[in-house]
Design a protein around this motif. Structure first.
Motif, PDB file in Angstrom:
ATOM      1  N   GLY A  95      -9.149   3.996   9.399  1.00 14.84           N
ATOM      2  CA  GLY A  95      -7.777   3.854   9.863  1.00 14.84           C
ATOM      3  C   GLY A  95      -7.547   2.518  10.539  1.00 14.84           C
ATOM      4  O   GLY A  95      -6.514   1.866  10.342  1.00 14.84           O
ATOM      5  N   ALA A  96      -8.526   2.086  11.336  1.00 14.84           N
ATOM      6  CA  ALA A  96      -8.422   0.795  12.013  1.00 14.84           C
ATOM      7  C   ALA A  96      -8.470  -0.355  11.003  1.00 14.84           C
ATOM      8  O   ALA A  96      -7.719  -1.330  11.118  1.00 14.84           O
ATOM      9  CB  ALA A  96      -9.543   0.657  13.035  1.00 14.84           C
ATOM     10  N   ASP A  97      -9.366  -0.235  10.014  1.00 13.54           N
ATOM     11  CA  ASP A  97      -9.476  -1.282   8.981  1.00 13.54           C
ATOM     12  C   ASP A  97      -8.178  -1.395   8.185  1.00 13.54           C
ATOM     13  O   ASP A  97      -7.746  -2.500   7.840  1.00 13.54           O
ATOM     14  CB  ASP A  97     -10.635  -0.959   8.032  1.00 13.54           C
ATOM     15  CG  ASP A  97     -11.995  -1.106   8.707  1.00 13.54           C
ATOM     16  OD1 ASP A  97     -12.058  -1.735   9.784  1.00 13.54           O
ATOM     17  OD2 ASP A  97     -12.987  -0.585   8.152  1.00 13.54           O
ATOM     18  N   LEU A  98      -7.563  -0.238   7.893  1.00 14.28           N
ATOM     19  CA  LEU A  98      -6.316  -0.250   7.133  1.00 14.28           C
ATOM     20  C   LEU A  98      -5.214  -0.944   7.924  1.00 14.28           C
ATOM     21  O   LEU A  98      -4.439  -1.726   7.372  1.00 14.28           O
ATOM     22  CB  LEU A  98      -5.899   1.177   6.788  1.00 14.28           C
ATOM     23  CG  LEU A  98      -4.594   1.317   6.007  1.00 14.28           C
ATOM     24  CD1 LEU A  98      -4.731   0.689   4.626  1.00 14.28           C
ATOM     25  CD2 LEU A  98      -4.186   2.785   5.889  1.00 14.28           C
ATOM     26  N   ALA A  99      -5.146  -0.666   9.220  1.00  7.06           N
ATOM     27  CA  ALA A  99      -4.128  -1.300  10.066  1.00  7.06           C
ATOM     28  C   ALA A  99      -4.267  -2.819  10.037  1.00  7.06           C
ATOM     29  O   ALA A  99      -3.273  -3.546   9.896  1.00  7.06           O
ATOM     30  CB  ALA A  99      -4.244  -0.774  11.500  1.00  7.06           C
ATOM     31  N   LYS A 100      -5.491  -3.294  10.140  1.00  8.73           N
ATOM     32  CA  LYS A 100      -5.712  -4.746  10.128  1.00  8.73           C
ATOM     33  C   LYS A 100      -5.392  -5.345   8.763  1.00  8.73           C
ATOM     34  O   LYS A 100      -4.789  -6.417   8.664  1.00  8.73           O
ATOM     35  CB  LYS A 100      -7.165  -5.041  10.511  1.00  8.73           C
ATOM     36  CG  LYS A 100      -7.503  -4.703  11.960  1.00  8.73           C
ATOM     37  CD  LYS A 100      -8.970  -4.962  12.267  1.00  8.73           C
ATOM     38  CE  LYS A 100      -9.299  -4.583  13.709  1.00  8.73           C
ATOM     39  NZ  LYS A 100     -10.749  -4.779  14.003  1.00  8.73           N
ATOM     40  N   ALA A 101      -5.808  -4.640   7.697  1.00  5.51           N
ATOM     41  CA  ALA A 101      -5.588  -5.163   6.352  1.00  5.51           C
ATOM     42  C   ALA A 101      -4.102  -5.253   6.012  1.00  5.51           C
ATOM     43  O   ALA A 101      -3.653  -6.198   5.357  1.00  5.51           O
ATOM     44  CB  ALA A 101      -6.310  -4.294   5.322  1.00  5.51           C
ATOM     45  N   LEU A 102      -3.326  -4.277   6.487  1.00 13.19           N
ATOM     46  CA  LEU A 102      -1.891  -4.253   6.187  1.00 13.19           C
ATOM     47  C   LEU A 102      -1.066  -5.029   7.207  1.00 13.19           C
ATOM     48  O   LEU A 102       0.110  -5.294   6.972  1.00 13.19           O
ATOM     49  CB  LEU A 102      -1.389  -2.799   6.139  1.00 13.19           C
ATOM     50  CG  LEU A 102      -1.945  -1.893   5.045  1.00 13.19           C
ATOM     51  CD1 LEU A 102      -1.400  -0.480   5.214  1.00 13.19           C
ATOM     52  CD2 LEU A 102      -1.583  -2.439   3.667  1.00 13.19           C
ATOM     53  N   GLY A 103      -1.692  -5.378   8.326  1.00 11.80           N
ATOM     54  CA  GLY A 103      -0.923  -5.969   9.411  1.00 11.80           C
ATOM     55  C   GLY A 103       0.123  -4.989   9.909  1.00 11.80           C
ATOM     56  O   GLY A 103       1.265  -5.343  10.202  1.00 11.80           O
ATOM     57  N   ALA A 104      -0.274  -3.726   9.985  1.00  7.92           N
ATOM     58  CA  ALA A 104       0.668  -2.651  10.312  1.00  7.92           C
ATOM     59  C   ALA A 104       0.041  -1.683  11.308  1.00  7.92           C
ATOM     60  O   ALA A 104      -1.169  -1.666  11.518  1.00  7.92           O
ATOM     61  CB  ALA A 104       1.059  -1.899   9.043  1.00  7.92           C
ATOM     62  N   THR A 105       0.891  -0.884  11.898  1.00 13.51           N
ATOM     63  CA  THR A 105       0.433   0.227  12.720  1.00 13.51           C
ATOM     64  C   THR A 105       0.252   1.438  11.817  1.00 13.51           C
ATOM     65  O   THR A 105       1.095   1.699  10.950  1.00 13.51           O
ATOM     66  CB  THR A 105       1.461   0.545  13.818  1.00 13.51           C
ATOM     67  OG1 THR A 105       1.513  -0.549  14.736  1.00 13.51           O
ATOM     68  CG2 THR A 105       1.088   1.801  14.577  1.00 13.51           C
ATOM     69  N   THR A 106      -0.847   2.164  11.974  1.00 16.01           N
ATOM     70  CA  THR A 106      -1.079   3.354  11.158  1.00 16.01           C
ATOM     71  C   THR A 106      -0.913   4.606  12.013  1.00 16.01           C
ATOM     72  O   THR A 106      -1.270   4.622  13.197  1.00 16.01           O
ATOM     73  CB  THR A 106      -2.482   3.337  10.519  1.00 16.01           C
ATOM     74  OG1 THR A 106      -3.482   3.204  11.551  1.00 16.01           O
ATOM     75  CG2 THR A 106      -2.613   2.193   9.539  1.00 16.01           C
ATOM     76  N   VAL A 107      -0.380   5.645  11.391  1.00 16.63           N
ATOM     77  CA  VAL A 107      -0.207   6.917  12.093  1.00 16.63           C
ATOM     78  C   VAL A 107      -1.028   7.979  11.381  1.00 16.63           C
ATOM     79  O   VAL A 107      -1.211   7.947  10.152  1.00 16.63           O
ATOM     80  CB  VAL A 107       1.277   7.327  12.165  1.00 16.63           C
ATOM     81  CG1 VAL A 107       2.037   6.401  13.091  1.00 16.63           C
ATOM     82  CG2 VAL A 107       1.918   7.339  10.787  1.00 16.63           C
ATOM     83  N   MET A 158      -2.619   3.916  15.624  1.00 17.87           N
ATOM     84  CA  MET A 158      -3.522   2.767  15.699  1.00 17.87           C
ATOM     85  C   MET A 158      -2.761   1.488  15.380  1.00 17.87           C
ATOM     86  O   MET A 158      -2.098   1.407  14.341  1.00 17.87           O
ATOM     87  CB  MET A 158      -4.686   2.909  14.703  1.00 17.87           C
ATOM     88  CG  MET A 158      -5.602   4.071  14.937  1.00 17.87           C
ATOM     89  SD  MET A 158      -6.967   4.099  13.722  1.00 17.87           S
ATOM     90  CE  MET A 158      -7.812   5.616  14.193  1.00 17.87           C
ATOM     91  N   GLY A 159      -2.862   0.496  16.260  1.00 19.53           N
ATOM     92  CA  GLY A 159      -2.215  -0.782  16.020  1.00 19.53           C
ATOM     93  C   GLY A 159      -3.129  -1.747  15.297  1.00 19.53           C
ATOM     94  O   GLY A 159      -4.355  -1.615  15.347  1.00 19.53           O
ATOM     95  N   ASP A 160      -2.550  -2.735  14.618  1.00 19.36           N
ATOM     96  CA  ASP A 160      -3.382  -3.700  13.896  1.00 19.36           C
ATOM     97  C   ASP A 160      -4.080  -4.662  14.846  1.00 19.36           C
ATOM     98  O   ASP A 160      -4.908  -5.473  14.424  1.00 19.36           O
ATOM     99  CB  ASP A 160      -2.550  -4.478  12.872  1.00 19.36           C
ATOM    100  CG  ASP A 160      -1.441  -5.297  13.519  1.00 19.36           C
ATOM    101  OD1 ASP A 160      -1.084  -5.009  14.676  1.00 19.36           O
ATOM    102  OD2 ASP A 160      -0.938  -6.228  12.864  1.00 19.36           O
ATOM    103  N   ASP A 161      -3.764  -4.580  16.153  1.00 20.75           N
ATOM    104  CA  ASP A 161      -4.446  -5.402  17.153  1.00 20.75           C
ATOM    105  C   ASP A 161      -5.621  -4.665  17.794  1.00 20.75           C
ATOM    106  O   ASP A 161      -6.222  -5.142  18.757  1.00 20.75           O
ATOM    107  CB  ASP A 161      -3.459  -5.829  18.238  1.00 20.75           C
ATOM    108  CG  ASP A 161      -2.884  -4.637  19.008  1.00 20.75           C
ATOM    109  OD1 ASP A 161      -3.052  -3.482  18.536  1.00 20.75           O
ATOM    110  OD2 ASP A 161      -2.261  -4.854  20.063  1.00 20.75           O
ATOM    111  N   GLY A 162      -5.954  -3.495  17.265  1.00 22.39           N
ATOM    112  CA  GLY A 162      -7.059  -2.705  17.805  1.00 22.39           C
ATOM    113  C   GLY A 162      -6.632  -1.683  18.835  1.00 22.39           C
ATOM    114  O   GLY A 162      -7.449  -0.879  19.293  1.00 22.39           O
TER     115      GLY A 162
END
Length: 348
Positions: free
Chosen positions: A213-225, A264-268
């Motif tokens: 989930g964290a990797d996806l947030a960073k890859a997309l530059g998005a927040t994941t829910v 989860m935010g793309d900033d960790g």
């Protein structure tokens, strides 16, 4: 510490001999009992064990969603008092990474009378609920959750674009869309059911999934829910006392307090909303409740227990057949749950 004192062994104290070295056995035991009682009362008071259990949230069409959210995630612990406040990290754009529904299909409760040793076991089984219906409810929930997020001012990324991430697409394929579970979680060992993921999402709320989930947030530059809901169909509660063994029971749709919501935010950054109490939903989803009697094995077990000197007991088994419009009713109720959970993101 006095090895002859049973209370010393219980509380692990070192008080008897050092405090009163010439105390005789009877006085020493009395002293230990008083000390143990004081320790137990202090421990219970500190842990809040005398507090009443949180009352369920009765979710209806007229329920204020924001107030329900605050109540659902209220945490009075000083270190977590902001638990019911929305996620404050980056929230645009937004991607849905995991929507997991765990349908309880078998549930049980037991009660034992302390005075007579009598035991009452009650078992409920949900029958005729097809995997296709469960999957449809999960996909309906994804639609409702996306709409609830849109009402908060967000535009969730289309799921096919989320799946354009190669690593996440492979992870979703590995997760599988539907699987049976003999025990949903350790704390709910008397329940079993079926786990379903909405299409295009994966199991990001397990030990290995968090990193995905964290990797996806960073890859997309998005927040994941990420959402995990445990859906119960029957209400069973031990209502027995020292004099009698009793279990209250009946059909009732609910969301277990073992459910959770994670952002989860793309900033960790990350915030985990753990349900504090049960949500009781309004729809009546049982068209028929049938007492199916005892199996031969259950009868033999009762006879064996009686011959072995145990108290008298009973075992009751019920089968619940869902209504024909189960999907529509449950999806409608889960739409309200989605609206409550969306309050976990600040409004844009």
């Amino acid at each position: 510490w006095d090895s002859s004192c049973p209370i010393c062994a219980l509380i692990g104290g070192s008080h008897c001999d050092p405090l009163v070295p010439d105390m005789n056995q009877s006085k020493r035991t009395l002293h230990c009992l008083i000390a143990a009682t004081a320790v137990l009362l202090a421990t219970q008071s500190h842990a809040g064990l005398f507090d009443k259990a949180p009352q369920p949230i009765i979710l209806e069409a007229t329920t204020d969603r924001e107030e329900a959210f605050k109540t659902l995630f209220l945490n009075e612990n000083m270190l977590a008092r902001d638990q019911n406040k929305p996620f404050e990290g980056p929230t645009r754009p937004l991607a849905i990474a995991s929507l997991k529904l765990q349908f309880i299909t078998d549930t049980s409760a037991s009660s034992t009378s302390g005075s007579k040793g009598a035991t009452v076991d009650v078992n409920y089984k949900l029958v005729s609920l097809t995997p296709e219906t469960m999957q449809a409810v999960a996909d309906d929930f994804a639609t409702s959750f996306a709409a609830a997020l849109a009402n908060r001012g967000y535009s969730p990324i289309e799921q096919d674009k989320v799946l354009a991430n190669d690593d996440f697409r492979k992870f979703v394929a590995e997760t599988g869309m539907l699987r049976e579970s003999g025990g949903l979680v350790k704390a709910m060992a008397t329940n079993s059911g079926v786990t379903v993921f909405s299409k295009g999402t994966g199991d990001t709320l397990t030990m290995s999934g968090y990193s995905k989930g964290a990797d996806l947030a960073k890859a997309l530059g998005a927040t994941t829910v990420h959402v995990s809901l445990i859906i119960g169909f029957a209400k069973l509660a031990n209502s027995g006392s020292f004099q009698s063994a009793e279990v209250d029971h009946g059909v009732k749709l609910s969301i277990s307090p073992q459910s959770m919501f994670v952002v989860m935010g793309d900033d960790g950054s990350m915030k985990q909303f753990q349900f504090r109490q049960e949500i009781v939903l309004p729809s009546q989803i049982g068209s028929k409740v049938k007492d199916v009697g005892r199996s031969g094995g259950q009868t033999a077990l009762l006879i064996f227990n009686a011959l072995a000197g145990g108290g008298s007991g009973s075992i009751k088994n019920y089968e619940v057949t869902p209504v024909d419009n189960y999907r529509e009713l449950v999806s409608s109720d889960l739409k309200m749950v989605a609206e409550v959970l969306s309050q976990g993101l600040k409004k844009n």
